[in-house]
Design a protein around this motif. Sequence first.
Motif, PDB file in Angstrom:
ATOM      1  N   LYS A   6     -26.783  33.032  30.754  1.00 47.64           N
ATOM      2  CA  LYS A   6     -25.561  32.590  30.107  1.00 47.64           C
ATOM      3  C   LYS A   6     -25.368  31.103  30.392  1.00 47.64           C
ATOM      4  O   LYS A   6     -25.582  30.652  31.510  1.00 47.64           O
ATOM      5  CB  LYS A   6     -24.375  33.396  30.638  1.00 47.64           C
ATOM      6  N   TYR A  53     -26.195  31.622  25.211  1.00 52.36           N
ATOM      7  CA  TYR A  53     -27.242  31.838  26.209  1.00 52.36           C
ATOM      8  C   TYR A  53     -28.342  30.816  25.987  1.00 52.36           C
ATOM      9  O   TYR A  53     -28.566  30.368  24.866  1.00 52.36           O
ATOM     10  CB  TYR A  53     -27.815  33.257  26.097  1.00 52.36           C
ATOM     11  N   LYS A  99     -27.575  41.106  22.632  1.00 48.07           N
ATOM     12  CA  LYS A  99     -26.163  40.752  22.853  1.00 48.07           C
ATOM     13  C   LYS A  99     -25.293  41.269  21.708  1.00 48.07           C
ATOM     14  O   LYS A  99     -24.196  41.778  21.940  1.00 48.07           O
ATOM     15  CB  LYS A  99     -25.993  39.232  22.997  1.00 48.07           C
TER      16      LYS A  99
END
Length: 154
Positions: A6, A53, A99
């Motif tokens: 992240k 990310y 994600k």
Amino acid sequence: MNKIRKANVEDAATLTDIAFKAKGYWGYSDDFMNAWKDVLTLTVDDIQSKVIYLLEEEKAIKGFYCLCIETKELESLFVAPTYIGQGLGRLLWKDILLKAEEFGLSSFQFNSDPNAYEFYLKMGAKRIIYVESTVIPGRIYPFMEYKLTHLQTK
């Protein structure tokens, strides 16, 4: 070894630099790039409010993506020009899919730079329509969608 993590607020300037260099990789004029300044700049607020990310190896950031869950939009996916052609876009794409699934998205949409269009097709995205750029009047972009029902090991 490449790892995806992240982004944090300290990464904002580096990610912005990668976005500009990756966009400029395609040989766009200075005027074109200046018009994109606001769109390509990542802010602290972006990093705090969006799913961003990055891919790095030994502290060298090689690329990143920004997924906005609220709007179900992939806002950006960039690989630093030094690393283009090494499969890193594919690695980031796989993480985007993970994600998106984690956040319960059934699909997401995005504008594709014409130079990245073939990449996105290979990743399983489909062009919905062509749209006019909000940054460069008269410039047309493929507007694309990826449906997570296509989630496969690509």
